[in-house]
Design a protein around this motif. Structure first.
Motif, PDB file in Angstrom:
ATOM      1  N   GLY A 142      40.675  40.950  42.080  1.00  0.00           N
ATOM      2  CA  GLY A 142      40.285  42.336  41.908  1.00  0.00           C
ATOM      3  C   GLY A 142      39.031  42.415  41.050  1.00  0.00           C
ATOM      4  N   SER A 143      38.249  43.461  41.226  1.00  0.00           N
ATOM      5  CA  SER A 143      37.004  43.617  40.476  1.00  0.00           C
ATOM      6  C   SER A 143      36.656  45.090  40.343  1.00  0.00           C
ATOM      7  CB  SER A 143      35.858  42.886  41.180  1.00  0.00           C
ATOM      8  OG  SER A 143      34.606  43.271  40.662  1.00  0.00           O
ATOM      9  N   LEU A 144      36.156  45.468  39.182  1.00  0.00           N
ATOM     10  CA  LEU A 144      35.777  46.856  38.946  1.00  0.00           C
ATOM     11  C   LEU A 144      34.336  47.154  39.346  1.00  0.00           C
ATOM     12  CD1 LEU A 144      37.514  47.947  35.623  1.00  0.00           C
ATOM     13  CD2 LEU A 144      37.663  49.050  37.858  1.00  0.00           C
ATOM     14  N   THR A 145      33.680  46.200  39.997  1.00  0.00           N
ATOM     15  CA  THR A 145      32.321  46.464  40.478  1.00  0.00           C
ATOM     16  C   THR A 145      32.164  46.160  41.968  1.00  0.00           C
ATOM     17  OG1 THR A 145      31.581  44.224  39.873  1.00  0.00           O
ATOM     18  CG2 THR A 145      31.310  45.955  38.222  1.00  0.00           C
ATOM     19  N   SER A 146      33.258  45.814  42.633  1.00  0.00           N
ATOM     20  CA  SER A 146      33.175  45.411  44.041  1.00  0.00           C
ATOM     21  C   SER A 146      33.764  46.475  44.964  1.00  0.00           C
ATOM     22  CB  SER A 146      33.914  44.088  44.263  1.00  0.00           C
ATOM     23  OG  SER A 146      33.332  43.043  43.514  1.00  0.00           O
ATOM     24  N   ASN A 147      33.414  46.390  46.246  1.00  0.00           N
ATOM     25  CA  ASN A 147      34.010  47.265  47.257  1.00  0.00           C
ATOM     26  C   ASN A 147      34.845  46.435  48.226  1.00  0.00           C
ATOM     27  OD1 ASN A 147      32.041  45.930  48.688  1.00  0.00           O
ATOM     28  ND2 ASN A 147      31.170  47.769  49.650  1.00  0.00           N
ATOM     29  N   PHE A 148      35.433  45.368  47.699  1.00  0.00           N
ATOM     30  CA  PHE A 148      36.299  44.480  48.481  1.00  0.00           C
ATOM     31  C   PHE A 148      37.257  43.760  47.539  1.00  0.00           C
ATOM     32  CE2 PHE A 148      32.492  42.127  47.283  1.00  0.00           C
ATOM     33  CZ  PHE A 148      33.017  40.978  46.691  1.00  0.00           C
ATOM     34  N   VAL A 149      38.289  43.152  48.115  1.00  0.00           N
ATOM     35  CA  VAL A 149      39.173  42.243  47.388  1.00  0.00           C
ATOM     36  C   VAL A 149      38.769  40.831  47.777  1.00  0.00           C
ATOM     37  CG1 VAL A 149      41.549  41.405  47.145  1.00  0.00           C
ATOM     38  CG2 VAL A 149      41.091  43.863  47.203  1.00  0.00           C
ATOM     39  N   GLY A 150      38.555  39.983  46.789  1.00  0.00           N
ATOM     40  CA  GLY A 150      38.162  38.618  47.090  1.00  0.00           C
ATOM     41  C   GLY A 150      39.361  37.740  47.426  1.00  0.00           C
ATOM     42  N   LYS A 151      39.160  36.796  48.336  1.00  0.00           N
ATOM     43  CA  LYS A 151      40.227  35.852  48.711  1.00  0.00           C
ATOM     44  C   LYS A 151      39.643  34.450  48.692  1.00  0.00           C
ATOM     45  CE  LYS A 151      43.394  34.708  52.538  1.00  0.00           C
ATOM     46  NZ  LYS A 151      43.824  35.091  53.913  1.00  0.00           N
ATOM     47  N   LEU A 152      40.193  33.603  47.835  1.00  0.00           N
ATOM     48  CA  LEU A 152      39.703  32.226  47.688  1.00  0.00           C
ATOM     49  C   LEU A 152      40.767  31.232  48.122  1.00  0.00           C
ATOM     50  CD1 LEU A 152      37.400  30.334  46.542  1.00  0.00           C
ATOM     51  CD2 LEU A 152      38.783  30.252  44.452  1.00  0.00           C
ATOM     52  N   PRO A 153      40.528  30.414  49.155  1.00  0.00           N
ATOM     53  CA  PRO A 153      41.471  29.356  49.514  1.00  0.00           C
ATOM     54  C   PRO A 153      41.543  28.336  48.384  1.00  0.00           C
ATOM     55  CG  PRO A 153      39.906  29.781  51.293  1.00  0.00           C
ATOM     56  CD  PRO A 153      39.382  30.477  50.085  1.00  0.00           C
ATOM     57  N   LEU A 154      42.765  28.023  47.928  1.00  0.00           N
ATOM     58  CA  LEU A 154      42.912  27.106  46.804  1.00  0.00           C
ATOM     59  C   LEU A 154      42.920  25.646  47.219  1.00  0.00           C
ATOM     60  CD1 LEU A 154      45.487  29.047  44.605  1.00  0.00           C
ATOM     61  CD2 LEU A 154      43.080  28.619  44.116  1.00  0.00           C
ATOM     62  N   ARG A 155      43.299  25.365  48.438  1.00  0.00           N
ATOM     63  CA  ARG A 155      43.294  23.981  48.901  1.00  0.00           C
ATOM     64  C   ARG A 155      41.859  23.489  49.032  1.00  0.00           C
ATOM     65  NH1 ARG A 155      48.012  23.868  53.635  1.00  0.00           N
ATOM     66  NH2 ARG A 155      49.769  24.319  52.213  1.00  0.00           N
ATOM     67  N   GLY A 156      41.581  22.473  48.267  1.00  0.00           N
ATOM     68  CA  GLY A 156      40.244  21.911  48.297  1.00  0.00           C
ATOM     69  C   GLY A 156      39.276  22.590  47.350  1.00  0.00           C
ATOM     70  N   ALA A 157      39.731  23.655  46.671  1.00  0.00           N
ATOM     71  CA  ALA A 157      38.831  24.380  45.751  1.00  0.00           C
ATOM     72  C   ALA A 157      38.685  23.611  44.442  1.00  0.00           C
ATOM     73  CB  ALA A 157      39.394  25.758  45.467  1.00  0.00           C
TER      74      ALA A 157
END
Length: 356
Positions: free
Chosen positions: A341-356
């Motif tokens: 979540g972010s208070l400056t974005s117009n989207f929800v971020g999604k980060l794949p954790l496998r390999g991150a």
């Protein structure tokens, strides 16, 4: 010429006196000086690999949660509770109104619990919206509710950022540097809310441990998370869980393995750190939110950390330049992905954790 210089000097003196009176006599803060420089850290920019969910459809989603069916929820600055189904479709689920919806959490009775900085604690379900609690057991109104977490018995712990400043003047709490934050406990059986913890520095995100033997509370401008023991030999005691974080902790969420994900925001600027080291400059910054935003680095980067049960940082991801996402306020792990979540974005971020 001499008379002209005298007039100019008198005028300048009058302006300085008027400015001094305005800054000090009418200042909204009574500041303390604090030495709270966050830990330094290296950049990896892994958050630049996020997938943008609902881009353009969600306005400044401060927090996210996921229910038992795998639907994702967030509260936005335009008064909506938005929901994303498992198939990826977004919907305007429930309209509450206003721009003061903040923390969201899953409820064991179905639906979600939402913190409204003006209205208090809300329960939102398919059949509508109800106020869970809006006042304490002593009759005082609950203001600036920020985050909530429900225990196995249906009791809800929720944070109050500040008893002095409201949501739209949150920066004044940081500048003042005094502990106005609290945690309340809503008891389901009695339908009452009572003060649980007091004297917290900008009480923000909350999380229960996997066994629910302790509660974590983010103290944002102290760059630390404190732990209050709910069970065991240390029951009733509060200690420091992790401190000197590389950013100010906003929200904290339990991960499936028992560790915790924390969204970190940046409250100061290395270039202008001296601005926070003197009371006169604090008073000056308090006189204008625009001036505060100008000298801060709030919206220039994003950082999340994974903290183990021993309080040590396990992993850290960031977007050091804020190129793709910035001002990340929450991080929630679900099915090997991190939702941001972010208070400056117009989207929800999604980060794949496998390999991150």
């Amino acid at each position: 010429m001499a008379s002209f210089i005298t007039v100019c000097s008198s005028l300048l003196l009058a302006v300085l006196v008027a400015l001094s009176v305005q800054i000090f006599y009418f200042s909204p803060i009574d500041p303390l000086l604090l030495d709270l420089t966050p830990a330094t850290t290296t950049r990896d920019n892994k958050l630049q690999n996020i997938i943008k969910l609902g881009e353009g459809a969600v306005k400044e989603p401060e927090d996210v949660c996921v229910d038992k069916e795998g639907s994702l929820y967030t509260a936005t600055r335009d008064g909506w509770i938005k929901r994303m189904r498992r198939n990826g479709d977004w919907e305007n689920w429930k309209y509450i109104g206003g721009d003061t919806l903040i923390g969201v959490t899953e409820s064991k009775e179905g639906g979600i619990i939402v913190c409204d900085a003006n209205k208090g604690l809300l329960r939102v379900r398919e059949d509508g919206v109800s106020v869970l609690t809006s006042e304490a057991s002593d009759g005082s109104q609950i203001r600036f509710a920020d985050d909530a977490i429900e225990d196995w018995d249906g009791n809800v712990y929720f944070s109050i950022v500040s008893t002095k400043f409201n949501m739209h003047n949150w920066h004044l709490d940081f500048l003042e540097g005094r502990p106005h934050g609290q945690v309340f406990k809503y008891t389901a059986k009695t339908n009452e809310s009572a003060l649980f913890l007091d004297n917290l520095a900008f009480a923000n995100g909350l999380a229960l441990s996997k066994d629910q033997d302790f509660l974590l509370i983010c103290e944002t401008w102290r760059y630390r998370i404190v732990r209050h023991w709910l069970k065991g030999e240390k029951k009733g005691k509060t200690d420091i869980f992790v401190e000197n974080l590389p950013g100010a902790p906003d929200n904290v969420n339990l991960a499936p393995d028992g560790s915790f994900w924390v969204g970190l925001i940046k409250l100061n600027s290395e270039r202008l750190e001296f601005m926070y080291n003197y009371k006169i400059t604090k008073h000056l910054l308090a006189s204008s939110p625009r001036l505060f935003n100008f000298v801060s680095d709030l919206k220039r980067r994003a950082t999340v950390v994974n903290v183990g049960t021993d309080g040590k940082i396990i992993r850290k991801f960031d977007d050091g330049d804020g190129k793709v996402i910035n001002f990340v306020t929450s991080a929630l792990e679900f099915e090997d992905h991190l939702y941001l979540g972010s208070l400056t974005s117009n989207f929800v971020g999604k980060l794949p954790l496998r390999g991150a």
